[in-house]
Design a protein around this motif. Sequence first.
Motif, PDB file in Angstrom:
ATOM      1  N   LEU A 123       0.810  -1.219   0.000  1.00 46.57           N
ATOM      2  CA  LEU A 123       0.000   0.000   0.000  1.00 46.57           C
ATOM      3  C   LEU A 123       0.846   1.272   0.000  1.00 46.57           C
ATOM      4  N   THR A 124       2.104   1.156   0.377  1.00 44.39           N
ATOM      5  CA  THR A 124       2.946   2.334   0.563  1.00 44.39           C
ATOM      6  C   THR A 124       2.998   3.257  -0.651  1.00 44.39           C
ATOM      7  N   PRO A 125       3.256   2.746  -1.879  1.00 42.69           N
ATOM      8  CA  PRO A 125       3.339   3.665  -3.023  1.00 42.69           C
ATOM      9  C   PRO A 125       2.064   4.472  -3.239  1.00 42.69           C
ATOM     10  N   GLY A 126       0.917   3.801  -3.120  1.00 40.21           N
ATOM     11  CA  GLY A 126      -0.341   4.500  -3.325  1.00 40.21           C
ATOM     12  C   GLY A 126      -0.580   5.570  -2.279  1.00 40.21           C
ATOM     13  N   VAL A 127      -0.178   5.313  -1.042  1.00 41.50           N
ATOM     14  CA  VAL A 127      -0.362   6.298   0.029  1.00 41.50           C
ATOM     15  C   VAL A 127       0.542   7.505  -0.214  1.00 41.50           C
ATOM     16  N   ILE A 128       1.788   7.264  -0.615  1.00 40.00           N
ATOM     17  CA  ILE A 128       2.687   8.375  -0.946  1.00 40.00           C
ATOM     18  C   ILE A 128       2.073   9.225  -2.052  1.00 40.00           C
ATOM     19  N   ALA A 129       1.529   8.564  -3.062  1.00 40.48           N
ATOM     20  CA  ALA A 129       0.952   9.281  -4.198  1.00 40.48           C
ATOM     21  C   ALA A 129      -0.246  10.122  -3.775  1.00 40.48           C
ATOM     22  N   ALA A 174      -5.608  -4.020  13.675  1.00 39.64           N
ATOM     23  CA  ALA A 174      -5.651  -3.733  12.246  1.00 39.64           C
ATOM     24  C   ALA A 174      -7.005  -3.141  11.854  1.00 39.64           C
ATOM     25  N   PRO A 175      -7.025  -1.983  11.177  1.00 42.95           N
ATOM     26  CA  PRO A 175      -8.288  -1.375  10.748  1.00 42.95           C
ATOM     27  C   PRO A 175      -8.891  -2.130   9.572  1.00 42.95           C
ATOM     28  N   ARG A 176     -10.169  -1.904   9.350  1.00 45.68           N
ATOM     29  CA  ARG A 176     -10.849  -2.563   8.246  1.00 45.68           C
ATOM     30  C   ARG A 176     -10.319  -2.048   6.909  1.00 45.68           C
ATOM     31  N   ASP A 177     -10.089  -0.735   6.821  1.00 47.16           N
ATOM     32  CA  ASP A 177      -9.569  -0.127   5.595  1.00 47.16           C
ATOM     33  C   ASP A 177      -8.133   0.317   5.866  1.00 47.16           C
ATOM     34  N   ALA A 178      -7.187  -0.577   5.600  1.00 48.74           N
ATOM     35  CA  ALA A 178      -5.782  -0.300   5.933  1.00 48.74           C
ATOM     36  C   ALA A 178      -5.252   0.903   5.165  1.00 48.74           C
ATOM     37  N   LYS A 179      -5.591   1.018   3.870  1.00 42.60           N
ATOM     38  CA  LYS A 179      -5.081   2.146   3.085  1.00 42.60           C
ATOM     39  C   LYS A 179      -5.645   3.457   3.588  1.00 42.60           C
ATOM     40  N   GLY A 180      -6.945   3.465   3.878  1.00 39.45           N
ATOM     41  CA  GLY A 180      -7.551   4.687   4.399  1.00 39.45           C
ATOM     42  C   GLY A 180      -6.920   5.102   5.719  1.00 39.45           C
ATOM     43  N   TRP A 181      -6.632   4.118   6.573  1.00 43.05           N
ATOM     44  CA  TRP A 181      -5.999   4.415   7.861  1.00 43.05           C
ATOM     45  C   TRP A 181      -4.609   4.995   7.650  1.00 43.05           C
ATOM     46  N   LEU A 182      -3.833   4.385   6.736  1.00 44.52           N
ATOM     47  CA  LEU A 182      -2.488   4.878   6.467  1.00 44.52           C
ATOM     48  C   LEU A 182      -2.502   6.288   5.897  1.00 44.52           C
TER      49      LEU A 182
END
Length: 395
Positions: A9-15, A46-54
């Motif tokens: 998920l890291t690249p998408g969160v940075i973007a 762990a949250p249900r939406d990991a990307k949203g949490w990050l």
Amino acid sequence: MDEALLRSLTPGVIAVLVRRGADFAAAEDAVQEALVEAFRAGADQAPRDAKGWLVTVAWRKFLDATRADAARRRREDRVAEEPAPGPAPAVDDTLRLYFLCAHPSLTPASAVALTLRAVGGLTTRQIAEAYLVPEATMAQRISRAKRTVSGVRFDRPGDVSTVLRVLYLVFNEGYSGDVDLAAEAIRLTRQLAARVDHPEPAGLLALMLLHHARRAARTAPDGSLVPLAEQDRGRWDTALIAEGVDVLQVALARDRLGEFQAQAAIAALHADAPTAAETDWVQIVEWYDELVRLTGSPVVRLNRAVAVGEADGPRAGLAALAALDASLPRYDAVAAYLHERDGDLPRAARLYAEAAHRAADLAERDHLTRQAARLNTRLREGRRRQARHDPHDTA
């Protein structure tokens, strides 16, 4: 939280942070801090939406850092208010992030290093090992690259050829087994080939698919390398081979040949041969000639010498090899193979041992050591047989 999931998920969160107004360096720093917090939280939280949490946590980290820096107060006025927490949009920004990392202001080496760090998820140590430089040197290179792209507009794409080199290096890193990024590199290259009006991304995709098709056969159960000629071709993935050949044929039909298409054509000829003995080495030499014309690469010339040795005999291969710099990586291994085929076993054994000593990869070193041991065993057995037939010869 699941480390593999967070890494993906890291690249998408940075973007997402960059699109909201953070510069690249600040966005990556904020995401790294968010990852540390996620690891501390543990799997039970762990949250249900990991990307949203990050995204939420990383954005807060970014805002905190912005507010704490007096020199950025003016930028803070332009930063939008923090969006309400919620599901992150299902948009794959990873490919766009590759282009940002391949910005024209970066050297190709810096672009590759930065992309492997920010998008590929490799550690600085792993990247340094790939480049054969000290970790501190690579850390400085990545830091300079991050500063260079700070403030660059996210919608300014970089050089396509640099992106292709990045994707291929990521694929090869995953293919080695140290960090499994091969599937991710294929996914991104597939996207790039669909979006860019140029046949080379398709050529790279075909090359990846054809190499990936042989992955299961490349190593023995004990982890040792299995040379192409000795691989069990029944373990090759025929569906991936068929897709790779189809992708390559469409690319070649556009008559804009590039180095990845030529490499894929060579891989396709290997994949098309029912057995190693039926490989069309004459055509492979012709494709290597095209690669030499396109790249002038000494490594390509080295591989061409092997193909010439198969097509026209080991003496011809050794003649092609003699024109190259003996300090090239794998030069000794190629020379050993060709001398063995030419019947000069003592010289081949010595060269295999020298090649093993110089090999950087442990699996390759073990393979070359075994080749040297195999020939030395044959030589000893030959001397014993000779002694039995001529008991008076004590030399």
